[in-house]
Structure formats: C-alpha cells, structure tokens
Scaffold this motif. Structure first.
Motif, PDB file in Angstrom:
ATOM      1  N   VAL A  49     -16.216  23.969   9.725  1.00 38.87           N
ATOM      2  CA  VAL A  49     -15.033  24.235   9.395  1.00 38.87           C
ATOM      3  C   VAL A  49     -13.812  23.819  10.373  1.00 38.87           C
ATOM      4  CG1 VAL A  49     -13.381  25.735   8.344  1.00 38.87           C
ATOM      5  CG2 VAL A  49     -15.665  26.193   7.820  1.00 38.87           C
ATOM      6  N   ARG A  50     -13.125  23.069  10.219  1.00 40.54           N
ATOM      7  CA  ARG A  50     -11.629  22.568  10.744  1.00 40.54           C
ATOM      8  C   ARG A  50     -10.598  23.111  10.491  1.00 40.54           C
ATOM      9  NH1 ARG A  50     -15.631  18.761  10.324  1.00 40.54           N
ATOM     10  NH2 ARG A  50     -16.229  17.555  12.325  1.00 40.54           N
ATOM     11  N   THR A  51      -9.907  23.632  11.439  1.00 40.95           N
ATOM     12  CA  THR A  51      -8.720  24.547  11.308  1.00 40.95           C
ATOM     13  C   THR A  51      -7.395  23.327  11.113  1.00 40.95           C
ATOM     14  OG1 THR A  51      -8.274  24.674  13.598  1.00 40.95           O
ATOM     15  CG2 THR A  51      -9.691  26.320  12.462  1.00 40.95           C
ATOM     16  N   PRO A  52      -6.100  23.825  10.613  1.00 42.10           N
ATOM     17  CA  PRO A  52      -5.282  22.785  10.669  1.00 42.10           C
ATOM     18  C   PRO A  52      -4.585  22.374  11.754  1.00 42.10           C
ATOM     19  CG  PRO A  52      -4.846  24.739   9.175  1.00 42.10           C
ATOM     20  CD  PRO A  52      -6.082  25.026   9.885  1.00 42.10           C
ATOM     21  N   GLY A  53      -4.962  23.210  12.926  1.00 43.94           N
ATOM     22  CA  GLY A  53      -4.507  22.808  14.447  1.00 43.94           C
ATOM     23  C   GLY A  53      -5.319  21.744  14.910  1.00 43.94           C
ATOM     24  N   GLY A  54      -6.395  21.662  14.250  1.00 40.07           N
ATOM     25  CA  GLY A  54      -7.334  20.604  14.860  1.00 40.07           C
ATOM     26  C   GLY A  54      -8.685  21.077  15.535  1.00 40.07           C
ATOM     27  N   GLY A  55      -8.719  22.468  15.593  1.00 44.45           N
ATOM     28  CA  GLY A  55      -9.716  22.938  16.124  1.00 44.45           C
ATOM     29  C   GLY A  55     -10.946  23.100  14.952  1.00 44.45           C
ATOM     30  N   MET A  57     -14.275  25.816  13.959  1.00 46.67           N
ATOM     31  CA  MET A  57     -14.616  27.319  13.940  1.00 46.67           C
ATOM     32  C   MET A  57     -16.388  27.162  14.407  1.00 46.67           C
ATOM     33  SD  MET A  57     -13.423  28.767  10.194  1.00 46.67           S
ATOM     34  CE  MET A  57     -14.821  30.078   9.978  1.00 46.67           C
ATOM     35  N   THR A  58     -16.682  28.003  15.230  1.00 47.21           N
ATOM     36  CA  THR A  58     -18.122  28.028  15.821  1.00 47.21           C
ATOM     37  C   THR A  58     -19.098  28.625  14.856  1.00 47.21           C
ATOM     38  OG1 THR A  58     -17.676  30.174  16.984  1.00 47.21           O
ATOM     39  CG2 THR A  58     -17.173  28.069  18.147  1.00 47.21           C
ATOM     40  N   ALA A  59     -18.669  29.184  13.788  1.00 51.01           N
ATOM     41  CA  ALA A  59     -19.698  29.569  12.855  1.00 51.01           C
ATOM     42  C   ALA A  59     -19.567  28.614  11.488  1.00 51.01           C
ATOM     43  CB  ALA A  59     -19.411  30.925  12.250  1.00 51.01           C
ATOM     44  N   ARG A  60     -20.549  28.121  11.269  1.00 52.78           N
ATOM     45  CA  ARG A  60     -20.674  27.213   9.833  1.00 52.78           C
ATOM     46  C   ARG A  60     -20.811  27.701   8.794  1.00 52.78           C
ATOM     47  NH1 ARG A  60     -25.441  23.004  11.109  1.00 52.78           N
ATOM     48  NH2 ARG A  60     -26.130  24.910  11.874  1.00 52.78           N
ATOM     49  N   GLN A  61     -20.445  27.015   7.869  1.00 48.75           N
ATOM     50  CA  GLN A  61     -20.168  27.779   6.422  1.00 48.75           C
ATOM     51  C   GLN A  61     -20.568  27.027   5.097  1.00 48.75           C
ATOM     52  OE1 GLN A  61     -16.087  28.474   4.306  1.00 48.75           O
ATOM     53  NE2 GLN A  61     -16.355  30.273   5.730  1.00 48.75           N
ATOM     54  N   ILE A 116     -17.010  34.657  -5.681  1.00 50.37           N
ATOM     55  CA  ILE A 116     -17.038  33.719  -4.535  1.00 50.37           C
ATOM     56  C   ILE A 116     -17.969  34.348  -3.622  1.00 50.37           C
ATOM     57  CG2 ILE A 116     -15.520  32.859  -2.917  1.00 50.37           C
ATOM     58  CD1 ILE A 116     -13.307  33.372  -4.636  1.00 50.37           C
ATOM     59  N   ALA A 117     -18.470  33.544  -3.068  1.00 50.71           N
ATOM     60  CA  ALA A 117     -19.387  33.874  -1.774  1.00 50.71           C
ATOM     61  C   ALA A 117     -19.059  33.007  -0.698  1.00 50.71           C
ATOM     62  CB  ALA A 117     -20.911  34.089  -2.294  1.00 50.71           C
ATOM     63  N   LEU A 118     -18.820  33.247   0.416  1.00 48.16           N
ATOM     64  CA  LEU A 118     -18.954  32.540   1.968  1.00 48.16           C
ATOM     65  C   LEU A 118     -20.081  32.855   2.530  1.00 48.16           C
ATOM     66  CD1 LEU A 118     -15.902  32.348   0.677  1.00 48.16           C
ATOM     67  CD2 LEU A 118     -15.281  32.394   3.197  1.00 48.16           C
ATOM     68  N   VAL A 119     -20.846  31.855   2.851  1.00 47.89           N
ATOM     69  CA  VAL A 119     -22.055  32.067   3.718  1.00 47.89           C
ATOM     70  C   VAL A 119     -21.585  31.562   5.073  1.00 47.89           C
ATOM     71  CG1 VAL A 119     -24.394  31.825   4.103  1.00 47.89           C
ATOM     72  CG2 VAL A 119     -23.599  32.218   1.771  1.00 47.89           C
ATOM     73  N   ASN A 120     -21.826  32.541   6.198  1.00 46.73           N
ATOM     74  CA  ASN A 120     -21.387  31.925   7.455  1.00 46.73           C
ATOM     75  C   ASN A 120     -22.690  32.057   8.307  1.00 46.73           C
ATOM     76  OD1 ASN A 120     -18.361  31.295   7.243  1.00 46.73           O
ATOM     77  ND2 ASN A 120     -18.236  33.569   7.048  1.00 46.73           N
ATOM     78  N   PHE A 121     -22.959  30.984   9.192  1.00 48.65           N
ATOM     79  CA  PHE A 121     -24.152  30.882  10.020  1.00 48.65           C
ATOM     80  C   PHE A 121     -23.601  30.963  11.510  1.00 48.65           C
ATOM     81  CE2 PHE A 121     -26.903  28.840  12.804  1.00 48.65           C
ATOM     82  CZ  PHE A 121     -28.100  29.773  12.874  1.00 48.65           C
ATOM     83  N   TYR A 122     -24.185  31.873  12.193  1.00 52.59           N
ATOM     84  CA  TYR A 122     -23.545  32.029  13.585  1.00 52.59           C
ATOM     85  C   TYR A 122     -24.822  31.927  14.357  1.00 52.59           C
ATOM     86  CZ  TYR A 122     -19.554  35.015  11.815  1.00 52.59           C
ATOM     87  OH  TYR A 122     -18.621  35.635  11.294  1.00 52.59           O
ATOM     88  N   GLY A 123     -24.707  30.853  15.279  1.00 52.50           N
ATOM     89  CA  GLY A 123     -25.552  30.554  16.375  1.00 52.50           C
ATOM     90  C   GLY A 123     -25.337  31.644  17.639  1.00 52.50           C
ATOM     91  N   ALA A 124     -26.100  31.621  18.408  1.00 46.99           N
ATOM     92  CA  ALA A 124     -26.008  32.537  19.754  1.00 46.99           C
ATOM     93  C   ALA A 124     -24.695  32.769  20.172  1.00 46.99           C
ATOM     94  CB  ALA A 124     -27.019  32.241  20.970  1.00 46.99           C
ATOM     95  N   ASP A 125     -23.698  31.546  20.481  1.00 44.78           N
ATOM     96  CA  ASP A 125     -22.641  31.414  21.044  1.00 44.78           C
ATOM     97  C   ASP A 125     -21.504  31.594  20.086  1.00 44.78           C
ATOM     98  OD1 ASP A 125     -23.829  31.315  23.652  1.00 44.78           O
ATOM     99  OD2 ASP A 125     -23.973  29.198  23.405  1.00 44.78           O
ATOM    100  N   SER A 126     -21.834  31.575  18.757  1.00 50.76           N
ATOM    101  CA  SER A 126     -20.390  31.713  17.747  1.00 50.76           C
ATOM    102  C   SER A 126     -19.844  33.217  17.799  1.00 50.76           C
ATOM    103  CB  SER A 126     -21.156  31.442  16.400  1.00 50.76           C
ATOM    104  OG  SER A 126     -22.032  30.168  16.205  1.00 50.76           O
ATOM    105  N   ARG A 127     -18.821  32.864  17.239  1.00 56.26           N
ATOM    106  CA  ARG A 127     -17.782  34.105  17.163  1.00 56.26           C
ATOM    107  C   ARG A 127     -16.830  33.733  16.065  1.00 56.26           C
ATOM    108  NH1 ARG A 127     -16.361  30.970  21.380  1.00 56.26           N
ATOM    109  NH2 ARG A 127     -14.262  30.489  21.651  1.00 56.26           N
ATOM    110  N   MET A 128     -15.992  34.687  15.606  1.00 52.14           N
ATOM    111  CA  MET A 128     -15.039  34.814  14.643  1.00 52.14           C
ATOM    112  C   MET A 128     -13.888  35.237  14.903  1.00 52.14           C
ATOM    113  SD  MET A 128     -14.675  33.221  11.451  1.00 52.14           S
ATOM    114  CE  MET A 128     -16.137  33.094  10.476  1.00 52.14           C
TER     115      MET A 128
END
Length: 218
Positions: A49-55, A57-61, A116-128
């Motif tokens: 997921v890419r944010t409007p500011g160009g960054g 997210m470390t969790a994938r969805q 609606i369901a949002l499924v987020n996958f977090y790796g070891a270094d992911s955060r929200m």
C-alpha cells in the motif's frame, strides 16, 4: 502460552473495546490461514500500500468485499492490478457477527452485516502507525483477528494519536473488538514479536484480519 502464571481473560481495554484471548482454536486458525493464502493470490491479491505522500506501508494487504486504499473504498484494486476485489465470504461475515456477540454479550443488529475485510500481513520489521478506521459510514464495531506472531497493539483515544493509550499483546487466535465510544479511537502496531507464532500453525510473521461494516451502499 502454556504455563501462564496468570491465565489471560476477557479485558475491556476501553469503553466498547474488548480483548478476548484465544478466541480462535488451533483448527480454526489453520482454516483461516488457508483462506488468507488463497485470498492473497492474484488477481486483486496481496499488495504493498502506497500513501498519498509517496511512502509505503510496511504491512502488505489484500481486501475482500471492497478494496481499501488511502483513504477510500473501491470495487476494484485501484492501486494494484485493477482487478475486481474478491467477494466477502458469508462464513467470514458470520464470524464477525459471532465475534461481536461474544465480546459484548449480545448480537449486533441484523442490519450490521460485515461486508468488508482487510487482511494485513506483517513481517518481523513491519508496523502500523496510529490511525482511525474512519472511511466507513456504519458505526458498527470493528472486529480484529490475529494469526501467527504476537504483536504489541496500541489502542488510544479518539482525540489524537498521542496519549493516553494502552498497549496490549495480541497473540495468535486473539480477538479484539472496538465499537461504541471507542469506534473511532486511534490504534496501531508499533512492534511485531518475531518467533512467537504457534509452531503447528506454519506461519512466519503475523496476519491480522479486520472485519468492518461499510454502510457504503446507495
């Protein structure tokens, strides 16, 4: 975990915010993991997921029912491959209703069908980062299910991303429901705890399945 000095029990973290440890048994966790792996495949599969500011997210969805992107919903994966989003399975919607019933002691209104369901996958270094689930029109509670590695879940207030907040450890199989006065509380995941997933589950990392009622119909 086995051998707990003080067994984990139901906790009201804030008014309307309830943590139910070990709500999903081992078999149900494996079934849900298998479903998540199927949903993650293309089309409209797992994405960054890419944010409007160009960054990014470390969790994938991956999304079901409707596709969430910052900060709206669409029927197609508009920031992915553009394919129609996968449907919300009726059994998963029913799981959401049962979660609310168990958390609050009474079933949600029939009109509150989880769609609606949002499924987020977090790796070891992911955060929200701290955020609110505010794109839905329905005030129905949000249902959050955890699989795999434990995490530190930070549940805050409705006014700002800062204090006061409370950190809760969410483990595989845990349920967290927040609605009522806490429905628009800021919350986030500052840290995943690698290597804490149940070995029998066969998952490295953390999966979070968030169920919502959109109320976005015509």
């Amino acid at each position: 975990m086995d051998g707990e000095l003080f067994p984990r029990g139901r906790t009201e973290v804030a008014p309307g915010a309830v943590h139910l440890p070990d709500w999903l048994g081992p078999r149900r966790q494996r079934e849900l993991l298998d479903a998540c792996r199927a949903w993650a495949r293309p089309p409209a599969g797992l994405r960054t997921v890419r944010t409007p500011g160009g960054g990014t997210m470390t969790a994938r969805q991956v999304c079901l029912g409707l596709h969430w992107y910052p900060y709206a919903y669409a029927p197609t994966a508009v920031d992915g491959d553009g394919a129609p989003v996968k449907p919300m399975p009726p059994w998963l919607a029913e799981l959401g209703r049962r979660a609310v019933t168990d958390a609050y002691g009474e079933p949600p209104p029939v009109a509150d069908a989880y769609d609606i369901a949002l499924v987020n996958f977090y790796g070891a270094d992911s955060r929200m980062g701290m955020h609110r689930d505010a794109e839905e029109r329905s005030p129905a509670p949000v249902v959050s299910l955890s699989l795999g590695d434990a995490c530190v879940f930070r549940f805050g207030n409705t006014a700002s991303r800062g204090r006061p907040y409370r950190d809760v450890e969410l483990r595989s199989g845990d349920l967290f429901v927040f609605g009522g006065p806490s429905r628009l509380a800021y919350h986030g995941v500052p840290r995943v705890l690698p290597g804490t997933a149940p070995p029998a589950l066969g998952l490295t990392g953390r999966l979070n399945i968030t169920l919502r009622v959109g109320g976005l119909g015509p």
